[in-house]
Design a protein around this motif. Structure first.
Motif, mmCIF file in Angstrom:
data_model
loop_
_atom_site.group_PDB
_atom_site.id
_atom_site.type_symbol
_atom_site.label_atom_id
_atom_site.label_comp_id
_atom_site.label_asym_id
_atom_site.label_seq_id
_atom_site.Cartn_x
_atom_site.Cartn_y
_atom_site.Cartn_z
ATOM 1 N N LEU A 78 5.881 8.110 -9.607
ATOM 2 C CA LEU A 78 6.905 7.090 -9.860
ATOM 3 C C LEU A 78 6.312 5.881 -10.583
ATOM 4 O O LEU A 78 5.110 5.594 -10.475
ATOM 5 N N VAL A 79 7.178 5.181 -11.284
ATOM 6 C CA VAL A 79 6.758 3.951 -11.946
ATOM 7 C C VAL A 79 6.542 2.873 -10.889
ATOM 8 O O VAL A 79 7.372 2.664 -10.008
ATOM 9 N N LEU A 80 5.411 2.206 -10.954
ATOM 10 C CA LEU A 80 5.079 1.148 -10.002
ATOM 11 C C LEU A 80 5.447 -0.208 -10.603
ATOM 12 O O LEU A 80 5.054 -0.531 -11.726
ATOM 13 N N THR A 81 6.244 -0.977 -9.888
ATOM 14 C CA THR A 81 6.627 -2.310 -10.344
ATOM 15 C C THR A 81 6.149 -3.340 -9.328
ATOM 16 O O THR A 81 5.486 -3.013 -8.347
ATOM 17 N N ARG A 82 6.512 -4.609 -9.575
ATOM 18 C CA ARG A 82 6.115 -5.677 -8.650
ATOM 19 C C ARG A 82 7.337 -6.513 -8.274
ATOM 20 O O ARG A 82 8.261 -6.675 -9.061
ATOM 21 N N LYS A 83 7.304 -7.039 -7.058
ATOM 22 C CA LYS A 83 8.400 -7.858 -6.555
ATOM 23 C C LYS A 83 7.831 -9.197 -6.068
ATOM 24 O O LYS A 83 6.852 -9.219 -5.315
ATOM 25 N N PRO A 84 8.429 -10.313 -6.482
ATOM 26 C CA PRO A 84 7.963 -11.609 -5.984
ATOM 27 C C PRO A 84 8.281 -11.771 -4.505
ATOM 28 O O PRO A 84 9.355 -11.404 -4.044
ATOM 29 N N VAL A 85 7.329 -12.305 -3.750
ATOM 30 C CA VAL A 85 7.523 -12.501 -2.311
ATOM 31 C C VAL A 85 7.386 -13.971 -1.906
ATOM 32 O O VAL A 85 7.304 -14.290 -0.730
ATOM 33 N N GLY A 86 7.379 -14.833 -2.890
ATOM 34 C CA GLY A 86 7.319 -16.266 -2.599
ATOM 35 C C GLY A 86 5.930 -16.839 -2.787
ATOM 36 O O GLY A 86 4.926 -16.145 -2.621
ATOM 37 N N GLY A 87 5.907 -18.126 -3.149
ATOM 38 C CA GLY A 87 4.625 -18.816 -3.333
ATOM 39 C C GLY A 87 3.826 -18.277 -4.486
ATOM 40 O O GLY A 87 2.596 -18.401 -4.508
ATOM 41 N N GLY A 88 4.507 -17.674 -5.452
ATOM 42 C CA GLY A 88 3.807 -17.134 -6.612
ATOM 43 C C GLY A 88 3.146 -15.791 -6.361
ATOM 44 O O GLY A 88 2.480 -15.248 -7.242
ATOM 45 N N ALA A 89 3.322 -15.237 -5.157
ATOM 46 C CA ALA A 89 2.708 -13.946 -4.816
ATOM 47 C C ALA A 89 3.654 -12.789 -5.140
ATOM 48 O O ALA A 89 4.875 -12.967 -5.235
ATOM 49 N N GLU A 95 0.824 -1.208 0.000
ATOM 50 C CA GLU A 95 0.000 0.000 0.000
ATOM 51 C C GLU A 95 0.859 1.260 0.000
ATOM 52 O O GLU A 95 0.500 2.264 -0.621
ATOM 53 N N ASP A 96 1.994 1.210 0.699
ATOM 54 C CA ASP A 96 2.909 2.361 0.708
ATOM 55 C C ASP A 96 3.377 2.689 -0.703
ATOM 56 O O ASP A 96 3.499 3.853 -1.088
ATOM 57 N N ALA A 97 3.666 1.643 -1.470
ATOM 58 C CA ALA A 97 4.146 1.840 -2.838
ATOM 59 C C ALA A 97 3.055 2.444 -3.720
ATOM 60 O O ALA A 97 3.332 3.302 -4.573
ATOM 61 N N LEU A 98 1.817 2.016 -3.507
ATOM 62 C CA LEU A 98 0.710 2.561 -4.298
ATOM 63 C C LEU A 98 0.549 4.059 -4.047
ATOM 64 O O LEU A 98 0.391 4.843 -4.989
ATOM 65 N N VAL A 99 0.620 4.447 -2.775
ATOM 66 C CA VAL A 99 0.496 5.863 -2.431
ATOM 67 C C VAL A 99 1.690 6.652 -2.956
ATOM 68 O O VAL A 99 1.542 7.714 -3.570
ATOM 69 N N THR A 100 2.900 6.123 -2.702
ATOM 70 C CA THR A 100 4.129 6.814 -3.113
ATOM 71 C C THR A 100 4.170 7.010 -4.617
ATOM 72 O O THR A 100 4.535 8.081 -5.120
ATOM 73 N N SER A 101 3.801 5.970 -5.350
ATOM 74 C CA SER A 101 3.799 6.044 -6.812
ATOM 75 C C SER A 101 2.846 7.122 -7.309
ATOM 76 O O SER A 101 3.183 7.917 -8.199
ATOM 77 N N LYS A 102 1.667 7.189 -6.692
ATOM 78 C CA LYS A 102 0.659 8.160 -7.124
ATOM 79 C C LYS A 102 1.073 9.586 -6.794
ATOM 80 O O LYS A 102 0.990 10.488 -7.641
ATOM 81 N N VAL A 103 1.538 9.827 -5.568
ATOM 82 C CA VAL A 103 1.888 11.179 -5.128
ATOM 83 C C VAL A 103 3.140 11.700 -5.820
ATOM 84 O O VAL A 103 3.208 12.870 -6.221
ATOM 85 N N LEU A 104 4.141 10.830 -5.972
ATOM 86 C CA LEU A 104 5.424 11.265 -6.525
ATOM 87 C C LEU A 104 5.545 11.041 -8.034
ATOM 88 O O LEU A 104 6.529 11.453 -8.646
#
Length: 410
Positions: free
Chosen positions: A41-52, A30-39
């Motif tokens: 910034l390009v929003l990317t994704r990071k794998p966190v295990g188990g296909g998530a 959620e922090d990344a979603l807010v930060t990306s919108k306000v600043l």
């Protein structure tokens, strides 16, 4: 790493966590979603295990000061989480911890501060139909406390225009109902406003056995509010606040108090015509330094009532007005001082930059010249008698700079 992030984030659930990873501060979920919108910034994704996956947005660590103001101005608190050990010296997850919590009312960042205005953090303590309030500008060390009925508290809130207000949990709705929605509010646990713990907190901070020297020993509600501010400094990781050397009381009988509606209609700080209009302070502010601009704003917000104080101020103005040569000389020296208040505060907090050290030296030299100028003018001498150019400190700064320059050349 994500487990460590989650553990630290859980301690600061109401903040955007800037998590240091190598040369970047990263935000996740959620922090990344807010930060990306306000600043933007390009929003990317990071794998966190188990296909998530989790959302990811980051900023270069060296550019953090240009990004933080945008988030704070948008109404967010930011917890800055740094690496506390050298990654090269450990084979485990690098130890990290929050080193600073940046909020609208607590900042040393020049990008977040207006030169001509104080950046006040306020705390309010209520009991029945009365209350105690405290105001701290950590960037200058200005610390004030007051007590009174709700109408008086409202006037103070209007005059000091705090950037953030601290309240005990459960008081938010009542505060908004009474004083309006124009405040950034932070709720603290009730213990932060304890009267007994509050006095002990202030005594410990000032290194005193009694608060009577400040004239606030009988202001238990104001003391509770002031202590809540110091507790908040601890919570936001601002522990180097030795530049806060005193606290003063604001007495209702010392000033002319104007309700917010009259104040607005007088257009003292803001014109009713908006950007097309001109306020009183815009018309008369010809000050030569940020310190002067803030002092003028304070004088307009709280006009004096005591005839002796008013006469002393007029005598000083008359002395300068009578001598154009003295006026120009003082104006030049004052402009060379720069924002000495905030530079000294940065030094105490360990945040001073090399160029600000040089400005500190220049400012102190100008103070020495102002003291000399005032020797022959009684009205000025009354003020300059309490000043000190700290010539030994100036000499130390200059010798250190010269030694450093010689070492670099060598």
């Amino acid at each position: 790493m994500m487990k460590q992030f989650a553990q630290i984030k859980a301690q600061y659930p109401d903040c955007i966590l800037f998590y240091r990873v190598g040369d970047f501060y990263e935000t996740f979920g959620e922090d990344a979603l807010v930060t990306s919108k306000v600043l933007g910034l390009v929003l990317t994704r990071k794998p966190v295990g188990g296909g998530a996956y989790t959302e990811l947005a980051g900023v270069p660590h060296h550019a953090i000061d240009s990004y933080l103001p945008k988030l704070v101005e948008a109404g967010y608190k930011v917890a800055v989480c740094d690496q506390l050990e050298d990654p090269k010296l450990t084979k485990k997850i690098v130890k990290r911890g929050v080193t600073e919590l940046v909020t609208p009312g607590v900042s040393f960042n020049d990008s977040l501060l207006k030169e001509s205005e104080n950046n006040f953090l306020c705390a309010c303590f209520f009991e029945g139909d009365k209350g105690g309030v405290a105001f701290l500008d950590v960037s200058t060390g200005t610390f004030k406390v007051a007590e009174g009925n709700m109408d008086y508290i409202e006037v103070l809130l209007n005059d000091f225009s705090p950037k953030e207000v601290l309240l005990s949990k459960g008081y938010k709705e009542g505060f908004i109902s009474r004083f309006g929605t124009g405040f950034y509010i932070t709720a603290l646990d009730e213990w932060a406003f304890s009267r007994s713990a509050g006095e002990k907190k202030l005594l410990t901070h000032f290194g005193l056995e009694t608060l009577s020297g400040f004239g606030i020993s009988g202001m238990s509600m104001g003391i509770a509010a002031a202590a809540a501010i110091l507790f908040y400094m601890d919570l936001t990781e601002h522990k180097n606040i030795d530049h806060i050397k005193s606290i003063s009381r604001v007495d209702r009988d010392d000033f002319v108090w104007i309700d917010r509606f009259t104040f607005r209609n007088l257009e003292v700080f803001n014109s009713l015509a908006g950007a097309q209009g001109v306020s009183l302070i815009q018309s008369i502010d010809k000050t030569s330094s940020p310190l002067g601009a803030r002092k003028l704003r304070e004088w307009l917000a709280m006009p004096l009532k005591n005839p002796d104080d008013i006469k002393a101020r007029h005598d000083l103005v008359q002395a300068v007005f009578d001598s154009e040569e003295l006026c120009e000389s003082l104006r030049g020296q004052i402009s060379n001082i720069g924002d000495l208040e905030r530079i000294v505060s940065k030094a105490a907090a360990g945040r001073i930059a090399p160029r600000e050290v040089l400005q500190l030296s220049r400012g102190l030299k100008s103070i020495s010249k102002i003291i000399a100028e005032g020797e022959s003018v009684p009205a000025i001498r009354r003020i300059t008698s309490c000043l000190d150019g700290l010539e030994e400190l100036v000499s130390t700064i200059e010798k250190t700079i010269l030694a450093d320059a010689a070492a670099q050349i060598g």
